[in-house]
Design a protein around this motif. Structure first.
Motif, PDB file in Angstrom:
ATOM      1  N   ALA A   1      50.054  43.358  48.322  1.00 52.50           N
ATOM      2  CA  ALA A   1      49.031  44.224  47.751  1.00 52.50           C
ATOM      3  C   ALA A   1      48.997  43.979  46.240  1.00 52.50           C
ATOM      4  O   ALA A   1      49.917  44.388  45.527  1.00 52.50           O
ATOM      5  CB  ALA A   1      49.302  45.690  48.054  1.00 52.50           C
ATOM      6  N   TYR A   2      47.961  43.300  45.814  1.00 51.28           N
ATOM      7  CA  TYR A   2      47.795  42.980  44.399  1.00 51.28           C
ATOM      8  C   TYR A   2      47.863  44.216  43.527  1.00 51.28           C
ATOM      9  O   TYR A   2      48.403  44.200  42.417  1.00 51.28           O
ATOM     10  CB  TYR A   2      46.451  42.273  44.229  1.00 51.28           C
ATOM     11  N   ILE A   3      47.326  45.327  44.043  1.00 49.86           N
ATOM     12  CA  ILE A   3      47.199  46.533  43.232  1.00 49.86           C
ATOM     13  C   ILE A   3      48.554  47.051  42.759  1.00 49.86           C
ATOM     14  O   ILE A   3      48.645  47.768  41.767  1.00 49.86           O
ATOM     15  CB  ILE A   3      46.439  47.631  44.022  1.00 49.86           C
ATOM     16  N   CYS A   4      49.621  46.680  43.459  1.00 47.69           N
ATOM     17  CA  CYS A   4      50.938  47.182  43.055  1.00 47.69           C
ATOM     18  C   CYS A   4      51.386  46.609  41.713  1.00 47.69           C
ATOM     19  O   CYS A   4      52.378  47.068  41.142  1.00 47.69           O
ATOM     20  CB  CYS A   4      51.976  46.919  44.131  1.00 47.69           C
ATOM     21  N   GLY A   5      50.660  45.636  41.203  1.00 48.67           N
ATOM     22  CA  GLY A   5      50.923  45.178  39.849  1.00 48.67           C
ATOM     23  C   GLY A   5      50.484  46.215  38.818  1.00 48.67           C
ATOM     24  O   GLY A   5      50.888  46.166  37.659  1.00 48.67           O
ATOM     25  N   GLU A   6      49.639  47.152  39.240  1.00 49.82           N
ATOM     26  CA  GLU A   6      49.271  48.268  38.378  1.00 49.82           C
ATOM     27  C   GLU A   6      50.475  49.206  38.347  1.00 49.82           C
ATOM     28  O   GLU A   6      51.033  49.560  39.395  1.00 49.82           O
ATOM     29  CB  GLU A   6      48.047  48.993  38.960  1.00 49.82           C
ATOM     30  N   GLU A   7      50.897  49.603  37.157  1.00 57.10           N
ATOM     31  CA  GLU A   7      52.222  50.204  37.056  1.00 57.10           C
ATOM     32  C   GLU A   7      52.413  51.495  37.847  1.00 57.10           C
ATOM     33  O   GLU A   7      53.484  51.743  38.383  1.00 57.10           O
ATOM     34  CB  GLU A   7      52.637  50.408  35.595  1.00 57.10           C
ATOM     35  N   THR A   8      51.365  52.321  37.960  1.00 52.37           N
ATOM     36  CA  THR A   8      51.583  53.554  38.720  1.00 52.37           C
ATOM     37  C   THR A   8      51.487  53.304  40.226  1.00 52.37           C
ATOM     38  O   THR A   8      52.126  54.002  41.014  1.00 52.37           O
ATOM     39  CB  THR A   8      50.604  54.666  38.303  1.00 52.37           C
ATOM     40  N   ALA A   9      50.700  52.284  40.616  1.00 53.37           N
ATOM     41  CA  ALA A   9      50.688  51.894  42.026  1.00 53.37           C
ATOM     42  C   ALA A   9      52.059  51.355  42.401  1.00 53.37           C
ATOM     43  O   ALA A   9      52.575  51.604  43.494  1.00 53.37           O
ATOM     44  CB  ALA A   9      49.615  50.847  42.277  1.00 53.37           C
ATOM     45  N   LEU A  10      52.634  50.639  41.462  1.00 54.35           N
ATOM     46  CA  LEU A  10      53.976  50.091  41.669  1.00 54.35           C
ATOM     47  C   LEU A  10      54.984  51.224  41.888  1.00 54.35           C
ATOM     48  O   LEU A  10      55.831  51.165  42.778  1.00 54.35           O
ATOM     49  CB  LEU A  10      54.337  49.244  40.451  1.00 54.35           C
ATOM     50  N   LEU A  11      54.850  52.282  41.112  1.00 60.51           N
ATOM     51  CA  LEU A  11      55.765  53.423  41.280  1.00 60.51           C
ATOM     52  C   LEU A  11      55.571  54.072  42.643  1.00 60.51           C
ATOM     53  O   LEU A  11      56.534  54.410  43.336  1.00 60.51           O
ATOM     54  CB  LEU A  11      55.543  54.456  40.168  1.00 60.51           C
ATOM     55  N   GLU A  12      54.299  54.240  43.019  1.00 60.02           N
ATOM     56  CA  GLU A  12      54.016  54.807  44.347  1.00 60.02           C
ATOM     57  C   GLU A  12      54.673  53.955  45.420  1.00 60.02           C
ATOM     58  O   GLU A  12      55.228  54.457  46.387  1.00 60.02           O
ATOM     59  CB  GLU A  12      52.499  54.850  44.589  1.00 60.02           C
TER      60      GLU A  12
ATOM     61  N   GLY B   1      35.089  51.427  33.587  1.00 62.38           N
ATOM     62  CA  GLY B   1      35.435  52.646  32.864  1.00 62.38           C
ATOM     63  C   GLY B   1      35.326  53.902  33.699  1.00 62.38           C
ATOM     64  O   GLY B   1      35.454  55.001  33.182  1.00 62.38           O
ATOM     65  N   ARG B   2      35.077  53.769  34.988  1.00 67.10           N
ATOM     66  CA  ARG B   2      34.891  54.982  35.801  1.00 67.10           C
ATOM     67  C   ARG B   2      35.887  55.068  36.943  1.00 67.10           C
ATOM     68  O   ARG B   2      35.764  55.911  37.814  1.00 67.10           O
ATOM     69  CB  ARG B   2      33.468  55.008  36.347  1.00 67.10           C
ATOM     70  N   THR B   3      36.834  54.177  36.945  1.00 64.47           N
ATOM     71  CA  THR B   3      37.787  54.155  38.045  1.00 64.47           C
ATOM     72  C   THR B   3      39.139  54.707  37.585  1.00 64.47           C
ATOM     73  O   THR B   3      39.368  54.886  36.397  1.00 64.47           O
ATOM     74  CB  THR B   3      37.975  52.717  38.567  1.00 64.47           C
ATOM     75  N   ILE B   4      40.010  54.948  38.558  1.00 64.95           N
ATOM     76  CA  ILE B   4      41.325  55.496  38.228  1.00 64.95           C
ATOM     77  C   ILE B   4      42.165  54.457  37.494  1.00 64.95           C
ATOM     78  O   ILE B   4      42.846  54.766  36.538  1.00 64.95           O
ATOM     79  CB  ILE B   4      42.042  55.967  39.521  1.00 64.95           C
ATOM     80  N   CYS B   5      42.092  53.216  37.948  1.00 63.87           N
ATOM     81  CA  CYS B   5      42.914  52.186  37.304  1.00 63.87           C
ATOM     82  C   CYS B   5      42.018  51.062  36.805  1.00 63.87           C
ATOM     83  O   CYS B   5      40.805  51.128  36.879  1.00 63.87           O
ATOM     84  CB  CYS B   5      43.965  51.655  38.275  1.00 63.87           C
ATOM     85  N   ALA B   6      42.646  50.005  36.334  1.00 65.07           N
ATOM     86  CA  ALA B   6      41.890  48.927  35.705  1.00 65.07           C
ATOM     87  C   ALA B   6      41.304  47.939  36.709  1.00 65.07           C
ATOM     88  O   ALA B   6      40.609  47.001  36.308  1.00 65.07           O
ATOM     89  CB  ALA B   6      42.783  48.196  34.714  1.00 65.07           C
ATOM     90  N   LEU B   7      41.551  48.134  37.999  1.00 64.52           N
ATOM     91  CA  LEU B   7      41.026  47.149  38.947  1.00 64.52           C
ATOM     92  C   LEU B   7      39.504  47.119  38.944  1.00 64.52           C
ATOM     93  O   LEU B   7      38.890  46.070  39.134  1.00 64.52           O
ATOM     94  CB  LEU B   7      41.562  47.383  40.366  1.00 64.52           C
ATOM     95  N   GLY B   8      38.900  48.265  38.703  1.00 58.29           N
ATOM     96  CA  GLY B   8      37.440  48.281  38.622  1.00 58.29           C
ATOM     97  C   GLY B   8      36.942  47.397  37.500  1.00 58.29           C
ATOM     98  O   GLY B   8      36.009  46.596  37.680  1.00 58.29           O
ATOM     99  N   ASP B   9      37.586  47.525  36.356  1.00 57.83           N
ATOM    100  CA  ASP B   9      37.215  46.670  35.227  1.00 57.83           C
ATOM    101  C   ASP B   9      37.539  45.214  35.537  1.00 57.83           C
ATOM    102  O   ASP B   9      36.770  44.308  35.222  1.00 57.83           O
ATOM    103  CB  ASP B   9      37.983  47.087  33.962  1.00 57.83           C
ATOM    104  N   ALA B  10      38.690  45.005  36.170  1.00 57.40           N
ATOM    105  CA  ALA B  10      39.122  43.637  36.470  1.00 57.40           C
ATOM    106  C   ALA B  10      38.132  42.950  37.399  1.00 57.40           C
ATOM    107  O   ALA B  10      37.894  41.750  37.294  1.00 57.40           O
ATOM    108  CB  ALA B  10      40.511  43.659  37.097  1.00 57.40           C
ATOM    109  N   ALA B  11      37.555  43.723  38.308  1.00 57.29           N
ATOM    110  CA  ALA B  11      36.588  43.136  39.229  1.00 57.29           C
ATOM    111  C   ALA B  11      35.250  42.894  38.535  1.00 57.29           C
ATOM    112  O   ALA B  11      34.490  42.003  38.917  1.00 57.29           O
ATOM    113  CB  ALA B  11      36.389  44.063  40.431  1.00 57.29           C
TER     114      ALA B  11
END
Lengths: 785, 437, 158
Positions: free
Chosen positions: B171-182, B387-397
Motif C-alpha cells: 500500500a503506497y499510502i503507508c508512506g504517508e506518515e500518519t497512514a504509516l502509524l495507522e 488542497g481538499r484531501t486529508i493527505c497529500a495523495l490528492g495533490d500527488a495525483a
C-alpha cells in the motif's frame, strides 16, 4: 474563551472546540455528511470545507480546532467552490435513483445537492456498482448509494461497542460491509439507518411503505425499558408506519434501541384484539362494549358478594400506563380488595412493608456520565438496558470503572473492570465479602445487623478488586438489575447492596425492569400502602375467584408462567384487558376487552429516574379498541365506585402520580429494612437455573414484531453451561437436552458458554418453550436425551 | 556500486559488508558511543542536527532538527520514533539500498534520535515488497541488541531504547506518515487528518516523530563529524549529501550520493547520459508526484530543494525519472494516473472519486477517445482535488496531470484531435524495450 | 487452523508491540497465515482475528486493503511484475508481456497446472533494477531480461 469571527459575526467560544461547533453556535450551517456530534471525527467527506483566514487552502470545519482571533467564512467564494467541488465528486458515482429510494425527501445528499450540485454531470463514465449486504432483518442496504462517510462503522464501534461494520478494500473499490456473512446484530442497529446520510442503509420493515413527506410526525414515549426513550411516531392514513428517535439529551440522546424502533410492527398485526369478546360455553363471541363491561361488572359484584372482596385481584403489566395502573388499583381497592400487583416476575416481596417510596435509579440518567465507579448487581445489563449501557460505555472511555456481579454474562461490549461470575445462591456471600472488604478499606463500620452473617462472607481477589474499585471512586453508584429484583432472595441482595452503597458513599439505585416500573409504585398498583393485599406471587399460588389482567400474558410475563396459567384458569372469572388476543387467553379468559396500545391512548410512563413522561394518541384506536384508562374508568362507574368521575386524562394523572413531569423525590426511595439480624440463605445443592428475559421476549409488543423476532436476539432459548458443568452433568454441547424441574420440562439445545457460573444453567424465560419449568430461578436437572 | 558519500560510501561491498563488525570498522556506532560516554545533552544533539541544515529526505524536505524539537520534553508516558522505509513512490529506490548495504547506520541514527527525543521505542516501517531487506534489517537489529546497543541500559547507561521492524504489505499510502502509524497499529493505512500532528498524537496516541530512512542514516555522520561538516557538504539551507535515484532512459540507472547543489547535468552524466544517444525529453525530478519538467528546463537546474522548486517542481525524495524523446507523454501520464487511482486509500471523497476520474479521462485520450474539452476537464478536476484531501495523495495525483498537460499540452491535443500518438509507435516500442545496463 | 510454527512466528511478532497493542501484529499475522495456507480464506482471517482479539471485520479491512494479501487462491508461484512508469521505461511492460506469452496467461490468471499466477504490480521501490518482479511476495528478481525470465521460470518449475 477565545474570540473568533464566523461569517462576520463575532463570538466567544471555549477553547478546544471545532469550527463546526462554533459555527453551530452562531447558527451558520456548514454542509456535511460524515460529521456527527456523537461520533468521532472522520473528516472524510470534505463537504464542510470552509475558508479560514491565513490558511492557504479550505479547511474541514469538523476537524479544525478554533484558535484565538480566527476568522472563518463558511459561504465565501473559496468555501462554496470547495463545497461544490466535493459535491460533484460525491455525485459522480451516486446512482441518483431518488425516485425509488426510501431516503428520498429526507436525504442529506439530496438536500445538499440542491444547493451545491450541478444541473448536469461532467462525469460520462460508467458508474460504480456495489453489491448489497445482508445486515439482518432490520436494516436494508443499497450500497451503490453509499458515500463512504463511515458513520455506520463508527457507530457500531463507538456507540454500540463492537465493530460490526468496516470499510473494506480501498480507493474507488472501498465498500462498507460486515465481515463476509455476518449481520449487524447489535440491539442498537436501527440507529445506523438514521445516521446514514444517504439511502444506503434504510429500514427493512419500513421499506417502500411510505414517503417521508406523506407521514405526520407525532411525539410519543417508548413503552419498553425503564429509560422511556422519546419517540417520533410517523403516521400515514392513521397507521403507524415508522418510529424514529425524538432527540432528548437527558434520556435517549439521539438514539433508540431496536426494541423502541421496530416494535410498532406489532400494532397492526394479526393478533390485535379489536372487538370485545365474551366466552359462551366453549366459544368466543364478539360483542358490544356495554355487554362485555356489564359482564365484568356483574361478575365482580357477585363474586365479591359471594366470596368476599379478597377473592378478586388484578395483575397489571409494568408496561401499562400510570393512568391504567392507577385506575386498576382504584377499582380493586374500591371493591374492598388490596390484591393488586404489577411486579410479575418478582418472587421475594418480603421488603414490601418497609418500602417508603418507589424504587428508582437514585439519580438522573444524564448523571450516569459523571460517575467514576459503578457496581451493577444482578443484571443482563446490555440487553436489559441498551441505552443506559450505551451511556456507561461512553463513561468508561472517560475513566469510569465498572464492576458487576451476576451468574452469567454475555458480552456487554464495554470493558468490565471487575467481573464476578457467581451462582445465584452465592451472590449474597460475595456481596457480604465486598461489604467487609469495603468496610476495612474505608474504615466505615458495617451495620451490626450484618455482624453474624459476616462469617459467611466470601473474600477472594475478585471481591477485593470490586471493593477497591468502589473505595477509590469519587462518584460511585450501586445498581440493582432485573435479575437481582427477580432473584429468589431479592431482599437479601437489596439489603446488602444498600449497605454497600452506604459504606462506599455510593448512590443506590434500581435499574428497573420496564417502562413503568417506577410508575406502578407511584400509582399504588402494589398490595401495600393504602389497603394491603396479596402480591403477584400470592395471587398466583392460590387461585382467586376473579382476575383482572391488565396487558398481562401470564404464561410469559410472570415468574412462574405455567403455574400462573394453571391458577388463573381455576378462577370463576378472568377478564383480560389487552391489545392482543393471545392463544393462551382464549383458554383461561372469560372476557376479552380490547384496550389500546401506547400509540392509541393517552398515558404516562415514569422512567427509572422518576421522570413522568406523558403522551397522547398518535393514531385512532383500531377497530373497537379503546384506551385502557377510559375502559377501567367506565367499569368503575358501572360498579358505582367512588373516585371514578374523572373526565379527563389530566385528572387521572393528578390522582395517579401528581401529574407533574418531575416526580416529587420524596416519593422515590430505595431504602428498605428488615427486622432482626441478617441471616444468609442456604447454599443451593443442585444445578441452578439462571433465567434472563431476552430483549425480544420481554413484553407483548416485541413478541409480536415480526422483524424483531427474526433477529439473533430472538432465537429459541438454549441451555448455556460452562465447560465444567457440561462435563459434570455429562452433557455435550450442540445436542438437545431435557431440562426438568419438579413442575415440568423443556427440551432445548445445550451450548457451551464460559460466561455462565459454575453449577448454573442459563436458560431464558419469557418464552413458551421454557414456560413449563416453573419459576425463573431455582433448581433444575439436565439430562441428555 | 557507483555511489560515493557518507551513507553509501564506496567501500560498501554489496551484500558482504552490512554486518555490525564491518559497520564498526567504518566508524559505526562511534557517534552513539560518544554521546553515551560524554553524556551529551539531548539539546546539544538537536542543536547539532539543526546546524547541519539536514532536511527530511522522504520528500517534504522539512528541517529535521526543527521537527525533533517539536517533541514534547516532559511528556509523561511513552514516546515513539518511527522510520519511514515504505519506499514506494515510483522512481525512488534509495532506502532499499541504504537498508541493504548499511542498515546499521539507520539503526544508529534511530538510537541517537531516540536518545535526543526521549523515546522509549521505535519502529522501522519497511515496504512489504522488499521483504528480503526487511529480513536483513531484523538480523541487523538482533546484532545491535546482542552488542548491547539496543534494549535496556544501552552501553551501560541509563538510556533504554527498543527498536523493531514492521513490514508493509502493498500500500503506497503507508508512506504517508500518519497512514504509516495507522498501519503499525495494525489497521488499514488510511491517513489521519492533522491537527493533531504526530508530535502530540502519534503512534498509539502518543507523541511520535517520523523520519525517512535516509534522514536517520545521515545522523551518525552529523554527530560524529559535526553539523557544520555536514552542512559544508551541501549548500546553505540544503545541508549534506543526498541520494538520488536515477531511473528511466539513462545508460546506468542507480543511486548516486552527491552534494546537494550538484548540477543536474552532472548527475545525468554520472548515470551514463540519456540511453541510446536519444534526446532528453522530460524529467520528473523528485518522484512520480513531483511535477514533470521539460528536459531543457532541467538541464539548467542544480539538484537541491531550492533550485528545483524555483523551476516549478520539487526535489521530493530525490527520484529522478528520465524520459527521452521516444516517450509518449500521454501514455506516461496514463500509467502514473493509474497508479494513484489504484493506490488511493478511499477515505476522503475528492481522492477516492477524483483519482479514478482523472485516470479514465487520460485513458480515453490515450486510446483515441479524447474529447475537445478533456484538457480543461482534467485541469478542473485536479483543481477540485488539490488542497481538499486529508493527505497529500490528492495533490500527488494531481500534480503530474497538471504538469504533463502544462508542458506537453500539444502532445495531448494531438492525441485528442488525431486519435493517435505524436510519437510513432515503433519509436515508443524501441524506447521501452527491456534494458539492462 | 495454523501450524505451531506459524503461531510461534505470530507470537514473536506480537512481542514487538506494547502488551495492550496486540492488533499491531495483524499485518504480519496475516502474512504468516498466507505463507502457510497459500491465500487468505475467510476462515483464516477469522482465525487471525480471534487470535489477536480483534473484530473479524477489522482484520478483513486490513487483508483487503494491502494488495499483497490474496483473498482468493493463487498458483503455487505468484509472480508480480512492476509495470509502473520508471520500470516501463526500461522494459517492465515488455517483461510482463514476455511472461504472459511464456505462461499462456494474462494478468490475474493462473496456469492450468496451478503453478503460476501472474499479477501486475505497483512500485516496489526498486526502479533502478528494472525490469523487476516479485515471486511469492518474497523473492525480488532484478534486471529481468528474457533470458533471466526463462531461467527463473525454469527454476520455479522445479
Amino acid at each position: 474563551m477565545l474570540d473568533i469571527e464566523i461569517d462576520g459575526k463575532q463570538l466567544q467560544v471555549s477553547d478546544g472546540i471545532t469550527v463546526m461547533e462554533a459555527a453551530n453556535q452562531v447558527g451558520a450551517y456548514v454542509p456535511h455528511f460524515c460529521y456527527h456530534k456523537k461520533l468521532s471525527i472522520a473528516a472524510n467527506c470534505r463537504m464542510c470545507l470552509v475558508q479560514v483566514e491565513k490558511a492557504p487552502k479550505p479547511l474541514p470545519a469538523c476537524a479544525t480546532p478554533v484558535t484565538n482571533g480566527m476568522k472563518v467564512w463558511t459561504h465565501s467564494e473559496q468555501a462554496v467552490k470547495a463545497q461544490k467541488g466535493v459535491m460533484e465528486f460525491l455525485l459522480i458515482n451516486h446512482p441518483l435513483d431518488c425516485p425509488i429510494c426510501d431516503q428520498g425527501g429526507e436525504c442529506q445528499l439530496q438536500d445538499l445537492s440542491v444547493g451545491y450540485g450541478g444541473a448536469q454531470s461532467r462525469y460520462q463514465e460508467e458508474k460504480r456498482v456495489v453489491s448489497n449486504k445482508d445486515l439482518g432483518p432490520l436494516v436494508s442496504t443499497d450500497m451503490t448509494r453509499c458515500i463512504n462517510c463511515t458513520r455506520c462503522v463508527r457507530f457500531t464501534t463507538e456507540i454500540a461497542g463492537l465493530m460490526e461494520l468496516g470499510q473494506a478494500f480501498r480507493g474507488e473499490h472501498a465498500e462498507i460491509m460486515p465481515f463476509v456473512e455476518k449481520t449487524v446484530d447489535t440491539e442498537l442497529s436501527g440507529n445506523i439507518i438514521d445516521l446514514c446520510p444517504v439511502g444506503a442503509l434504510t429500514s427493512k420493515p419500513f421499506r417502500f411503505a411510505a414517503r417521508a413527506w406523506e407521514m405526520s410526525r407525532r411525539k410519543s414515549v417508548s413503552p419498553h425499558d425503564s429509560l422511556g426513550s422519546n419517540l417520533v411516531v410517523q403516521v400515514k392514513h392513521d397507521t403507524v408506519k415508522r418510529v424514529l428517535p425524538l432527540e432528548n439529551e437527558e434520556i435517549n440522546e439521539c438514539w433508540l434501541s431496536d426494541k423502541d424502533r421496530f416494535s410498532y410492527e406489532a400494532l397492526n398485526g394479526e393478533e390485535r384484539l379489536t372487538r370485545p369478546m365474551v366466552k359462551q360455553g366453549n366459544s368466543w363471541i364478539e360483542t358490544e362494549w356495554s355487554v362485555a363491561l356489564e359482564y365484568v361488572a356483574n361478575g365482580l359484584k357477585s363474586i365479591v358478594a359471594e366470596h368476599g372482596a379478597d377473592s378478586i385481584g388484578a395483575l397489571a403489566s409494568p408496561h401499562a400506563t400510570s393512568e391504567e395502573l392507577y385506575l386498576t388499583q382504584s377499582l380493586i381497592r374500591g371493591l374492598g380488595s388490596g390484591n393488586v400487583d404489577f411486579r410479575l416476575r418478582q418472587t421475594d416481596f418480603s421488603l414490601d412493608q418497609s418500602l417508603t417510596g418507589a424504587p428508582w435509579l437514585g439519580m438522573s440518567v444524564a448523571d450516569i456520565g459523571t460517575l467514576d465507579r459503578v457496581l451493577i448487581v444482578g443484571s443482563f445489563f446490555r440487553k436489559d438496558h441498551p441505552l443506559i449501557a450505551q451511556r456507561v460505555r461512553q463513561a468508561v472511555k472517560k475513566g469510569m470503572k465498572v464492576s458487576a456481579i451476576n451468574p452469567a454474562f454475555d458480552d456487554w461490549q464495554l470493558p468490565i473492570a471487575n467481573k464476578l461470575v457467581v451462582s445465584p445462591d452465592q451472590m449474597s456471600r460475595r456481596l457480604l465479602g465486598i461489604l467487609k472488604a469495603l468496610s476495612d478499606q474505608k474504615g466505615v463500620e458495617v451495620s451490626p445487623v450484618f455482624g453474624e452473617a459476616m462469617a459467611d462472607a466470601v473474600i477472594d481477589d475478585g471481591v477485593l478488586a470490586v471493593a477497591g474499585s468502589l473505595a477509590s471512586g469519587r462518584r460511585v453508584a450501586v445498581w440493582l438489575g432485573n435479575f437481582a429484583i427477580q432473584h429468589g432472595n431479592a431482599s437479601d441482595i437489596h439489603l446488602l447492596a444498600q449497605e454497600i452503597s452506604r459504606v462506599s458513599g455510593a448512590r443506590f439505585g434500581v435499574l428497573g425492569e420496564a417502562a413503568n416500573s417506577v410508575g406502578g409504585y407511584l400509582a399504588g398498583a402494589v398490595p401495600f400502602g393504602k389497603l394491603n393485599g396479596k402480591n403477584a406471587s400470592e395471587m398466583l399460588s392460590t387461585a382467586l375467584k376473579a382476575y383482572l389482567l391488565l396487558n398481562v400474558e401470564p404464561e410469559l410475563d410472570c415468574a412462574n408462567g405455567f403455574a400462573a396459567v394453571e391458577t388463573i384458569a381455576k378462577a370463576d372469572m378472568v377478564a383480560v384487558f389487552s391489545a392482543f388476543k393471545s392463544k393462551a387467553a382464549l383458554d383461561y379468559a372469560d372476557v376479552l376487552l380490547p384496550i389500546s396500545p401506547f400509540t392509541e391512548t393517552a398515558g404516562t410512563f415514569v422512567n427509572c429516574e422518576g421522570r413522568a413522561q406523558s403522551f397522547y394518541p398518535v393514531v385512532k384506536s383500531l377497530g373497537d379498541s379503546r384506551p385502557g384508562w377510559k375502559v377501567i374508568r367506565v367499569l368503575g362507574e358501572m360498579l358505582g365506585l367512588a373516585g371514578f368521575a374523572l373526565d379527563s386524562i389530566e385528572e387521572v394523572r393528578r390522582a395517579s402520580f401528581g401529574g407533574q413531569s418531575s416526580v416529587d423525590e420524596s416519593k422515590l426511595n430505595n431504602t428498605v429494612s428488615r427486622e432482626g439480624a441478617f441471616v444468609s440463605s442456604a447454599a443451593a445443592r443442585g444445578l441452578q437455573r439462571v433465567a434472563d428475559i431476552p430483549i425480544y421476549f420481554c413484553d407483548p409488543l416485541v413478541r409480536r414484531s415480526a422483524s424483531l423476532q427474526a433477529t439473533k436476539d430472538a432465537s429459541e432459548p438454549v441451555v448455556r453451561m460452562n465447560r465444567r458443568s457440561l462435563t459434570q452433568y455429562g452433557v455435550e454441547a450442540g445436542t438437545r437436552v431435557r431440562v426438568s424441574t419438579g413442575k415440568g420440562q423443556a427440551v432445548v439445545l445445550a451450548v457451551e458458554d464460559e460466561g455462565v457460573a459454575d453449577g448454573c444453567v442459563r436458560l431464558a424465560g419469557g418464552h413458551l418453550l421454557t414456560a413449563h419449568l416453573g419459576t425463573l430461578n431455582g433448581e433444575v436437572s439436565v439430562e441428555r436425551l | 556500486m557507483t555511489v560515493q558519500g557518507i551513507i553509501l560510501s564506496p567501500d560498501l561491498d554489496g551484500d558482504r559488508t552490512w554486518r555490525i563488525g564491518d559497520y564498526v570498522k567504518r566508524g559505526g556506532y562511534d557517534a552513539l558511543k560518544k554521546i553515551i560516554a560524554d553524556k551529551i545533552p539531548a539539546d546539544q544533539i538537536i542543536g547539532e542536527v539543526k546546524k547541519s541544515a539536514l532536511r527530511g529526505r522522504g520528500g517534504a524536505g522539512f528541517p529535521t532538527g526543527l521537527k525533533w524539537s517539536f517533541m514534547p520534553r516532559a511528556f509523561p508516558g511513552a514516546k515513539y520514533l518511527a522510520c519511514n522505509s515504505d519506499e514506494g513512490e515510483p522512481g525512488t529506490f534509495k532506502d532499499r539500498d541504504i537498508l541493504r548495504y548499511n542498515p546499521h547506520t539507520v539503526i544508529e541514527g534511530m538510537i541517537i534520535a531516540g536518545y535526543a527525543m526521549g523515546c522509549e521505542r521505535g519502529y522501522n516501517y519497511i515496504h512489504g515488497e522488499i521483504f528480503e531487506v526487511y529480513e536483513r534489517f531484523e538480523e541487523a537489529l538482533q546484532e545491535a541488541r546482542d552488542a548491547g546497543l539496543l534494549g535496556k541500559n544501552i552501553l551501560g547507561s541509563d538510556f533504554s531504547f527498543e527498536l523493531y521492524a514492521h513490514h508493509g504489505y502493498g500500500a503506497y499510502i503507508c508512506g504517508e506518515e500518519t497512514a504509516l502509524l495507522e498501519s503499525i497499529e495494525g489497521k488499514k493505512g488510511q491517513p489521519r487528518f492533522k491537527p493533531p500532528f504526530p508530535a502530540s498524537f502519534g503512534l498509539y496516541g502518543k507523541p511520535t516523530t517520523i523520519n525517512n530512512t535516509e534522514t536517520f542514516a545521515s545522523i551518525p555522520f552529523i554527530i560524529r563529524e559535526g553539523g557544520d561538516a555536514f552542512l559544508a557538504l551541501g549548500k546553505p539551507n540544503n545541508g549534506g549529501t543526498k541520494l538520488f535515484s536515477v531511473s528511466g532512459h539513462v545508460n546506468k540507472p542507480g543511486n548516486f550520493e552527491i552534494p546537494l547543489g550538484t548540477p543536474f547535468s552532472t548527475l545525468l552524466e554520472m548515470a551514463g547520459g540519456v540511453r541510446g544517444g536519444r534526446k532528453l525529453k522530460a524529467v520528473i525530478p523528485g518522484g512520480s508526484s513531483a511535477p514533470v519538467l521539460p528536459g531543457s528546463v532541467m538541464m539548467d537546474c542544480t539538484m537541491d530543494y531550492d533550485s528545483i522548486s524555483k523551476a516549478g517542481s520539487m526535489l521530493g525524495s530525490g527520484a529522478v525519472i528520465v524520459m527521452d524523446e521516444s516517450t509518449c507523454m500521454v501514455k506516461a501520464l496514463e500509467r502514473l494516473s493509474y497508479f494513484y487511482f489504484e493506490e488511493s486509500c478511499g477515505q476522503c471523497t475528492p481522492c477516492r472519486e477524483g483519482t479514478g476520474w482523472l485516470y479514465r479521462v487520460v485513458h480515453r485520450i490515450e486510446n483515441g477517445l479524447g474529447r475537445p474539452d478533456d484538457l480543461d476537464l482534467l485541469n478542473s478536476v485536479t483543481t477540485n482535488i488539490m488542497g481538499r484531501t486529508i493527505c497529500a495523495l490528492g495533490d500527488a495525483a494531481s500534480m503530474p496531470v497538471q504538469s504533463f498537460v502544462k508542458h506537453f499540452g500539444e502532445e495531448f491535443a494531438f492525441h485528442i484531435e488525431h486519435k493517435k500518438c505524436l510519437v510513432p509507435k515503433d519509436v515508443q516500442h524501441e524506447g521501452s524495450k527491456i534494458y539492462v545496463a | 487452523m495454523l501450524s505451531p510454527e506459524s503461531l510461534k512466528k505470530i507470537d514473536r511478532e506480537i512481542a514487538k508491540y506494547p502488551p495492550d497493542q496486540k492488533q499491531s501484529a495483524s499485518m504480519s499475522a496475516l502474512r504468516i497465515a498466507q505463507e502457510e495456507r497459500g491465500w487468505l480464506a475467510n476462515e483464516t482471517i477469522e482465525f487471525v482475528a480471534e487470535y489477536l482479539g480483534m473484530p473479524a471485520i477489522a482484520v478483513y479491512e486490513v487483508a483487503s486493503f494491502y494488495n499483497m494479501y490474496d483473498l482468493a487462491p493463487v498458483g503455487a508461484k505468484k509472480i508480480v511484475v512492476c509495470t509502473n512508469l520508471p520500470c516501463a521505461l526500461s522494459g517492465g511492460v515488455h517483461a510482463a508481456e514476455y511472461i504472459k506469452k511464456k505462461l499462456g496467461i494474462d494478468f490475474n490468471e493462473t496456469t492450468a497446472d496451478g503453478l503460476f499466477t501472474l499479477k501486475e504490480g505497483e512500485c516496489m521501490g526498486a526502479c533502478g533494477d528494472a525490469p523487476v518482479l516479485l515471486v511469492n511476495n518474497h523473492q525480488m528478481c532484478s534486471w529481468m531480461t528474457e533470458e533471466k525470465i526463462d531461467q527463473l521460470l525454469a527454476d520455479l518449475k522445479k
